[in-house]
Design a protein around this motif. Sequence first.
Motif, PDB file in Angstrom:
ATOM      1  N   MET A   1       0.820  -1.168   0.000  1.00 57.89           N
ATOM      2  CA  MET A   1       0.000   0.000   0.000  1.00 57.89           C
ATOM      3  C   MET A   1       0.871   1.241   0.000  1.00 57.89           C
ATOM      4  O   MET A   1       1.822   1.330   0.736  1.00 57.89           O
ATOM      5  CB  MET A   1      -0.888  -0.062   1.226  1.00 57.89           C
ATOM      6  CG  MET A   1      -2.013   0.812   1.095  1.00 57.89           C
ATOM      7  SD  MET A   1      -2.957   0.605   2.572  1.00 57.89           S
ATOM      8  CE  MET A   1      -4.501   0.550   1.900  1.00 57.89           C
ATOM      9  N   ILE A   2       0.528   2.180  -0.796  1.00 59.09           N
ATOM     10  CA  ILE A   2       1.267   3.421  -0.943  1.00 59.09           C
ATOM     11  C   ILE A   2       0.663   4.449  -0.009  1.00 59.09           C
ATOM     12  O   ILE A   2      -0.547   4.677  -0.010  1.00 59.09           O
ATOM     13  CB  ILE A   2       1.192   3.921  -2.397  1.00 59.09           C
ATOM     14  CG1 ILE A   2       1.831   2.889  -3.328  1.00 59.09           C
ATOM     15  CG2 ILE A   2       1.873   5.262  -2.520  1.00 59.09           C
ATOM     16  CD1 ILE A   2       1.766   3.253  -4.764  1.00 59.09           C
ATOM     17  N   GLY A   3       1.549   5.085   0.796  1.00 60.15           N
ATOM     18  CA  GLY A   3       1.066   6.089   1.735  1.00 60.15           C
ATOM     19  C   GLY A   3       0.875   7.419   1.045  1.00 60.15           C
ATOM     20  O   GLY A   3       1.497   7.726   0.037  1.00 60.15           O
ATOM     21  N   ASN A   4      -0.004   8.198   1.564  1.00 63.17           N
ATOM     22  CA  ASN A   4      -0.258   9.519   1.014  1.00 63.17           C
ATOM     23  C   ASN A   4       0.513  10.598   1.771  1.00 63.17           C
ATOM     24  O   ASN A   4       0.034  11.714   1.909  1.00 63.17           O
ATOM     25  CB  ASN A   4      -1.751   9.821   1.078  1.00 63.17           C
ATOM     26  CG  ASN A   4      -2.525   9.019   0.052  1.00 63.17           C
ATOM     27  OD1 ASN A   4      -1.931   8.472  -0.857  1.00 63.17           O
ATOM     28  ND2 ASN A   4      -3.837   8.977   0.211  1.00 63.17           N
ATOM     29  N   GLU A   5       1.673  10.281   2.267  1.00 64.49           N
ATOM     30  CA  GLU A   5       2.473  11.262   3.008  1.00 64.49           C
ATOM     31  C   GLU A   5       3.098  12.252   2.036  1.00 64.49           C
ATOM     32  O   GLU A   5       3.548  11.899   0.964  1.00 64.49           O
ATOM     33  CB  GLU A   5       3.602  10.574   3.776  1.00 64.49           C
ATOM     34  CG  GLU A   5       3.118   9.676   4.881  1.00 64.49           C
ATOM     35  CD  GLU A   5       4.285   9.054   5.596  1.00 64.49           C
ATOM     36  OE1 GLU A   5       5.396   9.620   5.558  1.00 64.49           O
ATOM     37  OE2 GLU A   5       4.094   7.989   6.176  1.00 64.49           O
ATOM     38  N   ARG A   6       3.151  13.490   2.466  1.00 66.79           N
ATOM     39  CA  ARG A   6       3.773  14.533   1.664  1.00 66.79           C
ATOM     40  C   ARG A   6       5.113  14.871   2.301  1.00 66.79           C
ATOM     41  O   ARG A   6       5.192  15.157   3.475  1.00 66.79           O
ATOM     42  CB  ARG A   6       2.916  15.794   1.633  1.00 66.79           C
ATOM     43  CG  ARG A   6       1.577  15.593   0.998  1.00 66.79           C
ATOM     44  CD  ARG A   6       1.574  15.865  -0.378  1.00 66.79           C
ATOM     45  NE  ARG A   6       0.931  16.916  -1.034  1.00 66.79           N
ATOM     46  CZ  ARG A   6       1.255  17.130  -2.311  1.00 66.79           C
ATOM     47  NH1 ARG A   6       2.194  16.442  -2.872  1.00 66.79           N
ATOM     48  NH2 ARG A   6       0.623  18.026  -2.989  1.00 66.79           N
ATOM     49  N   HIS A   7       6.154  14.820   1.532  1.00 65.60           N
ATOM     50  CA  HIS A   7       7.490  15.192   2.010  1.00 65.60           C
ATOM     51  C   HIS A   7       7.954  16.398   1.222  1.00 65.60           C
ATOM     52  O   HIS A   7       7.822  16.434  -0.004  1.00 65.60           O
ATOM     53  CB  HIS A   7       8.492  14.046   1.809  1.00 65.60           C
ATOM     54  CG  HIS A   7       8.139  12.828   2.597  1.00 65.60           C
ATOM     55  ND1 HIS A   7       8.309  12.752   3.958  1.00 65.60           N
ATOM     56  CD2 HIS A   7       7.631  11.617   2.230  1.00 65.60           C
ATOM     57  CE1 HIS A   7       7.941  11.566   4.386  1.00 65.60           C
ATOM     58  NE2 HIS A   7       7.504  10.845   3.350  1.00 65.60           N
ATOM     59  N   SER A   8       8.538  17.340   1.932  1.00 64.99           N
ATOM     60  CA  SER A   8       9.075  18.511   1.221  1.00 64.99           C
ATOM     61  C   SER A   8      10.418  18.139   0.596  1.00 64.99           C
ATOM     62  O   SER A   8      11.191  17.369   1.167  1.00 64.99           O
ATOM     63  CB  SER A   8       9.229  19.692   2.168  1.00 64.99           C
ATOM     64  OG  SER A   8      10.236  19.417   3.115  1.00 64.99           O
ATOM     65  N   LEU A   9      10.671  18.672  -0.574  1.00 64.42           N
ATOM     66  CA  LEU A   9      11.907  18.356  -1.290  1.00 64.42           C
ATOM     67  C   LEU A   9      13.139  18.786  -0.503  1.00 64.42           C
ATOM     68  O   LEU A   9      14.085  17.997  -0.391  1.00 64.42           O
ATOM     69  CB  LEU A   9      11.881  18.982  -2.691  1.00 64.42           C
ATOM     70  CG  LEU A   9      13.078  18.669  -3.576  1.00 64.42           C
ATOM     71  CD1 LEU A   9      13.202  17.161  -3.782  1.00 64.42           C
ATOM     72  CD2 LEU A   9      12.948  19.401  -4.900  1.00 64.42           C
ATOM     73  N   PRO A  10      13.200  19.997   0.063  1.00 64.07           N
ATOM     74  CA  PRO A  10      14.384  20.356   0.859  1.00 64.07           C
ATOM     75  C   PRO A  10      14.594  19.422   2.046  1.00 64.07           C
ATOM     76  O   PRO A  10      15.727  19.092   2.394  1.00 64.07           O
ATOM     77  CB  PRO A  10      14.106  21.785   1.328  1.00 64.07           C
ATOM     78  CG  PRO A  10      13.121  22.329   0.344  1.00 64.07           C
ATOM     79  CD  PRO A  10      12.309  21.148  -0.101  1.00 64.07           C
ATOM     80  N   GLY A  11      13.536  18.978   2.668  1.00 66.71           N
ATOM     81  CA  GLY A  11      13.664  18.049   3.783  1.00 66.71           C
ATOM     82  C   GLY A  11      14.231  16.714   3.352  1.00 66.71           C
ATOM     83  O   GLY A  11      15.066  16.117   4.036  1.00 66.71           O
TER      84      GLY A  11
END
Length: 106
Positions: A1-11
């Motif tokens: 299952m693929i999570g819908n988490e959002r990660h910022s590119l700089p992070g």
Amino acid sequence: MIGNERHSLPGVIGGDLIRHGKIPVLVFIAVLVSALMVVTTAHKTRLLTAQREQLVLERDALDIEWRNLILEENALGDHSRVERIATEKIQMQHVDPSQENIVVHN
């Protein structure tokens, strides 16, 4: 299952650098520090070169003045030597031009 988490590119980039890229980051910082030191050293070298040139010009001016003073001293020394010889060897005396009476020795 693929999570819908959002990660910022700089992070994500920062996290990867911390976990896997410590050596490249240290090398990058070392290159920046080195570049700044080169620029600072070049600037100081130029300032010192300009100061040295100014001091050379001052030395040359003082050397010329010294030579002129030596020439003047020699010229004045020759005059005083002639005067001394005239008074000691042939007994010449200074004459005051304002005196009206002239003494003539026979």
